[in-house]
Design an enzyme around this catalytic site. Sequence first.
Site, PDB file in Angstrom:
ATOM      1  N   ASP A  83       0.878  -1.180   0.000  1.00 11.00           N
ATOM      2  CA  ASP A  83       0.000   0.000   0.000  1.00 11.00           C
ATOM      3  C   ASP A  83       0.912   1.226   0.000  1.00 11.00           C
ATOM      4  O   ASP A  83       2.116   1.111   0.252  1.00 11.00           O
ATOM      5  CB  ASP A  83      -0.884  -0.002   1.258  1.00 11.00           C
ATOM      6  CG  ASP A  83      -1.736   1.257   1.381  1.00 11.00           C
ATOM      7  OD1 ASP A  83      -2.328   1.673   0.365  1.00 11.00           O
ATOM      8  OD2 ASP A  83      -1.793   1.857   2.472  1.00 11.00           O
ATOM      9  N   GLU A 102      -5.611  10.742   8.831  1.00 12.34           N
ATOM     10  CA  GLU A 102      -4.251  10.694   9.385  1.00 12.34           C
ATOM     11  C   GLU A 102      -4.125  11.574  10.625  1.00 12.34           C
ATOM     12  O   GLU A 102      -3.295  11.307  11.486  1.00 12.34           O
ATOM     13  CB  GLU A 102      -3.240  11.073   8.320  1.00 12.34           C
ATOM     14  CG  GLU A 102      -3.382  10.128   7.140  1.00 12.34           C
ATOM     15  CD  GLU A 102      -2.099   9.610   6.583  1.00 12.34           C
ATOM     16  OE1 GLU A 102      -1.132  10.360   6.584  1.00 12.34           O
ATOM     17  OE2 GLU A 102      -2.093   8.445   6.136  1.00 12.34           O
ATOM     18  N   HIS A 118      -8.322   4.432   3.572  1.00 19.67           N
ATOM     19  CA  HIS A 118      -8.548   5.197   4.805  1.00 19.67           C
ATOM     20  C   HIS A 118     -10.022   5.366   5.168  1.00 19.67           C
ATOM     21  O   HIS A 118     -10.348   5.654   6.310  1.00 19.67           O
ATOM     22  CB  HIS A 118      -7.943   6.598   4.668  1.00 19.67           C
ATOM     23  CG  HIS A 118      -6.456   6.630   4.705  1.00 19.67           C
ATOM     24  ND1 HIS A 118      -5.656   5.898   3.847  1.00 19.67           N
ATOM     25  CD2 HIS A 118      -5.604   7.316   5.512  1.00 19.67           C
ATOM     26  CE1 HIS A 118      -4.394   6.139   4.119  1.00 19.67           C
ATOM     27  NE2 HIS A 118      -4.331   6.997   5.119  1.00 19.67           N
TER      28      HIS A 118
HETATM   29  N1  DGL Z   1      -3.939   4.050  -0.107  1.00 18.61           N
HETATM   30  C1  DGL Z   1      -4.569   5.111  -0.857  1.00 18.61           C
HETATM   31  C2  DGL Z   1      -5.826   4.545  -1.562  1.00 18.61           C
HETATM   32  O1  DGL Z   1      -6.402   3.577  -1.130  1.00 18.61           O
HETATM   33  C3  DGL Z   1      -4.964   6.272   0.017  1.00 18.61           C
HETATM   34  C4  DGL Z   1      -3.775   7.060   0.531  1.00 18.61           C
HETATM   35  C5  DGL Z   1      -2.961   7.692  -0.582  1.00 18.61           C
HETATM   36  O2  DGL Z   1      -3.431   8.646  -1.229  1.00 18.61           O
HETATM   37  O3  DGL Z   1      -1.853   7.201  -0.811  1.00 18.61           O
HETATM   38  O4  DGL Z   1      -6.230   5.091  -2.559  1.00 18.61           O
END
Ligand code: DGL
Length: 279
Positions: free
Chosen positions: A11, A153, A187
């Site tokens: 991720d 966050e 998130h």
């Molecule tokens: N992990 C990202 C998503 O699921 C969210 C956080 C980011 O913008 O890196 O799109």
Amino acid sequence: MPDNRPIGVFDSGIGGLTVVRELMSLMPNEAIVYFGDTARVPYGPKSPATVSRYSQEAASFLMSRDVKMVVIACNTATAHAAERLAELLPVPVVGVIEPGARAAVKATTSARVGVIGTSGTIGSGAYDLAVRRRLPDARVYAQPCPLFVPIVEEGWFSHGAARLVAQDYLEPLLEMDVDVLILGCTHYPLLRELIAEIMGPDVALVDSAAETAREVSDVLEKYDLRRTDPKPPSHTFAASDAPLRFRDIGRSFVGDVLSVVELVDVEAIGHRPEVFSAP
Ligand code: DGL
């Protein structure tokens, strides 16, 4: 043949641990190698080419740890890089978008589906395509919610500012009368209560993490890749920056299995062409 190698998951940061939590609860005998690109988060506002390059580097790191499959736990990375990684990697690749779209199609009765995500995910149209491939008559209403990631966050799950922002973002979807809303970002499940309150009891919220874990389980079954080692699995966690912060926050997702976090210089690993070719 059973396969005792770990499952690789990546991720842009910590959020993908929501997928790891589901994987661990559904398949407690599987070992996991997780990489969070904390040095380069967020991926959401970055260009498709940059996110695709970062994703190839993350996959390269996971392949260097001899994983038997790669799970893209990030929606933005799935939107921009899943197809490319599936072509390049000699192991199965599972992203979060197809499972999320499948769950939404199952849940809708009106074929009016809402989806929220980062600007990158929404701009790619990937959820729209994935939903309409399964349900061609569906009307998909997509809304980027770029402020949700920094709000989460900051831990502002029920802060007044979060509510104002959420009302503003979700109002157009309420007007479109959707009966399902896909939480298309790692998130957003952490804002679930607030989103549910604004959308009301008639809108089902779909969280891709649980659906993705089911898809991973199906893939392991299909290719006979389950871990059969009777010893309990050991997990590896790695991040490209601030490993202690990653550990402290990450524990609230997966508990004490998260004790050591390796610091990985993923740019130095770069694209390793040898890991992208079939054995
Ligand atoms: N992990 C990202 C998503 O699921 C969210 C956080 C980011 O913008 O890196 O799109």
